[in-house]
Motif scaffolding. Structure first.
Motif, PDB file in Angstrom:
ATOM      1  N   LYS A   1      65.715  22.792  58.364  1.00 15.22           N
ATOM      2  CA  LYS A   1      64.796  22.460  59.448  1.00 15.22           C
ATOM      3  C   LYS A   1      65.188  21.106  60.009  1.00 15.22           C
ATOM      4  O   LYS A   1      65.610  20.199  59.270  1.00 15.22           O
ATOM      5  CB  LYS A   1      63.344  22.415  58.955  1.00 15.22           C
ATOM      6  CG  LYS A   1      62.340  22.123  60.069  1.00 15.22           C
ATOM      7  CD  LYS A   1      60.910  22.201  59.592  1.00 15.22           C
ATOM      8  CE  LYS A   1      59.937  21.912  60.745  1.00 15.22           C
ATOM      9  NZ  LYS A   1      58.520  22.046  60.317  1.00 15.22           N
ATOM     10  N   THR A   2      65.053  20.971  61.314  1.00 15.30           N
ATOM     11  CA  THR A   2      65.410  19.735  61.996  1.00 15.30           C
ATOM     12  C   THR A   2      64.185  19.173  62.702  1.00 15.30           C
ATOM     13  O   THR A   2      63.512  19.889  63.452  1.00 15.30           O
ATOM     14  CB  THR A   2      66.530  19.976  63.018  1.00 15.30           C
ATOM     15  OG1 THR A   2      67.672  20.515  62.337  1.00 15.30           O
ATOM     16  CG2 THR A   2      66.927  18.687  63.711  1.00 15.30           C
TER      17      THR A   2
ATOM     18  N   THR B   1      66.434  15.688  58.932  1.00 12.72           N
ATOM     19  CA  THR B   1      66.805  17.073  58.663  1.00 12.72           C
ATOM     20  C   THR B   1      66.613  17.362  57.183  1.00 12.72           C
ATOM     21  O   THR B   1      66.726  16.464  56.332  1.00 12.72           O
ATOM     22  CB  THR B   1      68.271  17.345  59.034  1.00 12.72           C
ATOM     23  OG1 THR B   1      69.119  16.483  58.267  1.00 12.72           O
ATOM     24  CG2 THR B   1      68.515  17.139  60.512  1.00 12.72           C
TER      25      THR B   1
ATOM     26  N   ASP C   1      67.783  20.453  54.292  1.00 10.85           N
ATOM     27  CA  ASP C   1      68.700  21.591  54.151  1.00 10.85           C
ATOM     28  C   ASP C   1      68.799  21.988  52.681  1.00 10.85           C
ATOM     29  O   ASP C   1      68.972  21.130  51.804  1.00 10.85           O
ATOM     30  CB  ASP C   1      70.088  21.210  54.695  1.00 10.85           C
ATOM     31  CG  ASP C   1      71.078  22.370  54.625  1.00 10.85           C
ATOM     32  OD1 ASP C   1      70.637  23.529  54.601  1.00 10.85           O
ATOM     33  OD2 ASP C   1      72.289  22.102  54.580  1.00 10.85           O
TER      34      ASP C   1
ATOM     35  N   GLN D   1      67.853  10.191  60.220  1.00  8.20           N
ATOM     36  CA  GLN D   1      68.757   9.632  61.210  1.00  8.20           C
ATOM     37  C   GLN D   1      68.360   8.195  61.516  1.00  8.20           C
ATOM     38  O   GLN D   1      67.228   7.774  61.239  1.00  8.20           O
ATOM     39  CB  GLN D   1      68.727  10.484  62.483  1.00  8.20           C
ATOM     40  CG  GLN D   1      69.007  11.952  62.251  1.00  8.20           C
ATOM     41  CD  GLN D   1      70.382  12.202  61.664  1.00  8.20           C
ATOM     42  OE1 GLN D   1      71.310  11.435  61.901  1.00  8.20           O
ATOM     43  NE2 GLN D   1      70.511  13.263  60.878  1.00  8.20           N
TER      44      GLN D   1
END
Length: 740
Positions: A349-350, A355, A357, A385
């Motif tokens: 999912k972002t 994110t 994973d 990020q």
């Protein structure tokens, strides 16, 4: 009463009970019957067709009408129209109640499905849409051209023919035809025929006593046209496939190939798209090989799905038999030379700045001499990020992961020594971008890293034995800083009115990296799997000079047409190493040059090389050059060279010749061993009316059959007959050929 008019007489007869003028009398009927036979009772022998409100419209130079019998006889430029169907002829008799009729002389029938038939005589029923045409020539369903003795329409889309030729080509002398004594055609289904002769330019090529062709322009179940190939290793290959349109969301292809020297190979392919967010496919094949005694199999499957709460799933199954299927049977060079298979499932999912994973992956070696199989079962990763910390200028990013690895510690392909290793890693970083004027930026970054391992190994250099260690961790810090700029640019005007201007940008960059030499004892225990494990004492400066050329059109679109970068590193640790005459200090890394460009649509130029400043040699030299001076010519050359190790050249030339002919030739040359590894030649034809085409592939290459190197020559043939399916021997593969 006989009604005559030397001008154009038009009569509309409505099937709503309005009838005909009362002046028409029954005595006219016997005279009409003497001139022409009765009107087609055989085409509607049971009961009259159900009446509908559409009128039968008749126009002609001359007509005779009979009210009681609902008959109309028309002569001279006759036109009969019922709904979207029309019939033209010199003479027509039609029953306006039943729709039955007969036409003589210059008959032209058109229907709403694109059918246009010309005949000397025709029997028809406008309402049931049945009919017979004699001495006929025309087009069925807008695609299939017919010419011959008789065509009979049984129902909508269903035709039967006698002594008729069939093609999808135009012209008095079609490129190809199939002449049949009898045929049964169902549009969007199949053609069954007997007494068939396949002709090219009216020259008999093949006699087909009983034949079948799919007549499909839409997705529908049915047999596909057979496959054909010839190989010096495999012999003749013949196969067929059945396409199964299961439902609008699923379809499948089932096939069997007979390989002369190897046996029968079965294949199954399934495709599905159950929604706009869920789709995938499966392909599997198996062969019990008579030539080697091995069983070859291969499975390829992919699945993509959007899940609730914004999660997505991407999965791939990539499995092959231990006796490598790809090296023995694959035509694609990338498949035949790959080192390992790669199966995975990624659940992720972002968000806007992060994110998540969960990845399960298994890579299995396909090499005959080594085994580097690796499993990640699973790896869970959460990344943040770069994001500003509060209202400050500080930037935060991090990556946290947990992995369970399954590692084969013995590279011998015969011996398996799997060990399970768990790893947890956390790596936060903080940076502070500082703008130094408008042209420069300095960004220092600091991070800490902690990594826990459930198991490790330390090798005894004297005895060669391994000692296992469990439950240890590695801690380190990493510091780096980047200085970008000063940036320079200049804008150049273009003489081309469609290109407004060019912009040349020069961007110098310096990067400093430092990882202290800490936790050395624990680092020595780590089983190296990926880049996280291979973090060592680092103290280095790298510098880059990047030049970019941008093109801006009058529409405001900006594209980068070239980038050229020069880079090198300076290893500070190397400057402090104890040197000796045999191993002098060499702090400078190779000087690297890298060019990527696409100046026009007709020129591609990519180049990279590494220069050893101490030995004065080019360690690697790689380039791709593509030229397409016209739409009918293309040339691509690729060269990959590693100093004193390997050098390979791959070239492709393609020519587009007049009247639909195309030639493509590719070769792969091992310059280091001075031998040609592979030839691919391809001849393609697509005729001007697009009614047929073919592809002929010639392949000569070094092959590995059961890990034994041999030379293989292969000939593959594909033909497409428009509207009758594909005769495919290549599965649409591009083989060695390159394009841009």
């Amino acid at each position: 009463m006989l009604v005559k008019n030397f001008g154009l007489f038009v009569l509309s007869v409505f099937l709503l009970g309005t009838g005909f003028p009362s002046t028409i009398i029954a005595e006219d009927l016997p005279d009409m019957k003497k001139r022409r036979p009765s009107v087609l009772p055989a085409l509607n022998s049971s009961s009259p067709a159900k009446e509908r409100t559409d009128p039968i419209f008749v126009s002609a130079d001359q007509m005779i009408q009979l009210q009681n019998k609902n008959l109309v006889k028309a002569t001279g430029h006759v036109l009969v129209r019922y709904g979207k169907r029309t019939i033209r002829s010199r003479e027509i008799i039609v029953n306006t109640a039943t729709g039955q009729g007969e036409a003589h002389g210059g008959v032209i029938m058109t229907a709403e499905d694109g059918t246009v038939l010309r005949a000397e005589r025709a029997q028809f029923n406008l309402k049931t849409k049945k009919g017979r045409w004699f001495d006929v020539k025309g087009k069925i369903a807008g695609i299939y051209y017919v010419s011959g003795k008789e065509v009979r329409k049984i129902s909508e889309g269903h035709f039967q023919t006698k002594d008729v030729s069939l093609t999808t080509c135009t012209g008095d002398l079609p490129d190809w035809t199939i002449e049949t004594s009898e045929a049964d055609l169902i549009i969007e289904d199949r053609a069954l025929f007997k007494g068939g002769i396949f002709k090219i330019k009216n020259i008999p090529i093949l006699y087909i006593p009983l034949g079948y062709f799919p007549m499909v322009t839409k997705r529908k179940s049915g047999f596909l046209i057979p496959r054909l190939g010839v190989s010096s290793l495999d012999g003749v290959t013949v196969g067929n496939r059945y396409f199964w349109a299961i439902n609008p969301q699923w379809d499948a292809t089932l096939g069997v190939e007979y390989i002369e020297k190897r046996g029968a190979r079965g294949a199954l392919e399934i495709r599905y798209a159950t929604s706009k967010t869920t789709w995938g496919q499966f392909y599997g094949t198996i062969l019990d090989d008579n030539l080697t005694g091995n069983t070859f199999w291969k499975i390829d499957a992919t699945h993509h799905q959007n899940l609730p709460l914004g999660f997505k799933l991407n999965a791939k199954i990539d499995g092959t038999s231990e006796d490598s299927f790809n090296k023995t049977f694959a035509n694609q060079t990338e498949s035949r030379t790959r080192r390992s298979s790669d199966s995975y499932a990624s659940f992720f999912k972002t968000w806007s700045n992060s994110t998540f994973d969960i990845l399960a992956r298994y890579q299995e070696s396909e090499e005959a001499t080594t085994d580097d199989s690796l499993g990640q079962l699973p790896t869970v990763t959460y990344k943040t990020q770069p994001i500003a910390i509060g209202g400050t200028s500080f930037i935060f990013n991090q990556e946290t992961s947990y992995s369970h690895f399954l590692v084969d510690l013995d590279t011998d392909p015969v011996v398996d020594n799997f060990e399970g290793v768990q790893r947890a890693d956390i790596h936060p970083q903080v940076s502070l971008p500082i703008n130094l004027g408008n042209w420069m930026r300095f960004t220092p970054r600091a991070g800490v890293r902690g990594t826990y391992y459930s198991k490790g190994i330390r090798e005894n250099m004297v005895t060669g034995t391994n000692t296992f260690h469990s439950g240890f961790s590695r801690e380190l810090i990493d510091l780096n800083a980047t200085l970008e700029g000063p940036k320079f640019n200049r804008v150049f005007l273009s003489g081309n009115p469609r290109t407004a201007r060019f912009k040349h940008v020069i961007e110098p960059r310096i990067k400093y990296q430092y990882i202290p030499n800490m936790d050395r004892a624990d680092r020595a225990k780590i089983i190296l799997i990926d880049a996280i494990d291979d973090l060592n004492y680092t103290h280095q400066i790298n510098y880059f000079l990047t030049q970019r050329l941008l093109k801006k059109g009058n529409d405001g679109t900006v594209v980068q047409i070239a980038q050229f970068e020069i880079s090198q590193g300076y290893d500070i640790i190397e400057t402090t190493r104890l040197a000796n005459p045999m191993t002098p200090r060499r702090p400078l890394t190779n000087l690297r040059f890298d060019l990527d460009s696409r100046f026009t649509d007709y020129l591609m130029l990519n180049f990279d090389t590494e220069y050893n400043v101490y030995d004065g040699v080019l360690e690697t030299v790689n380039f791709d050059v593509g030229v397409k001076p016209t739409d009918w010519m293309m040339l691509i050359v690729e060269r990959r060279a590693v100093h004193r190790q390997s050098t390979s050249i791959l070239g492709t030339v393609a020519l587009g010749l007049p009247k639909g002919w195309n030639i493509k030739y590719s070769t792969r040359f091992d310059e280091f061993r001075e031998e040609i590894l592979e030839h691919n030649a391809q001849l393609t034809f697509n005729n001007s009316c697009v009614c047929w085409g073919f592809i002929l592939d010639f392949i000569r290459r070094n092959n590995f059959d059961n890990d034994i190197r041999t030379t293989e020559t292969k000939l593959l043939f594909s033909i497409q007959l428009r509207g009758l399916g594909d005769f495919d021997g290549t599965r649409g593969e591009s083989f060695l050929h390159r394009t841009f």
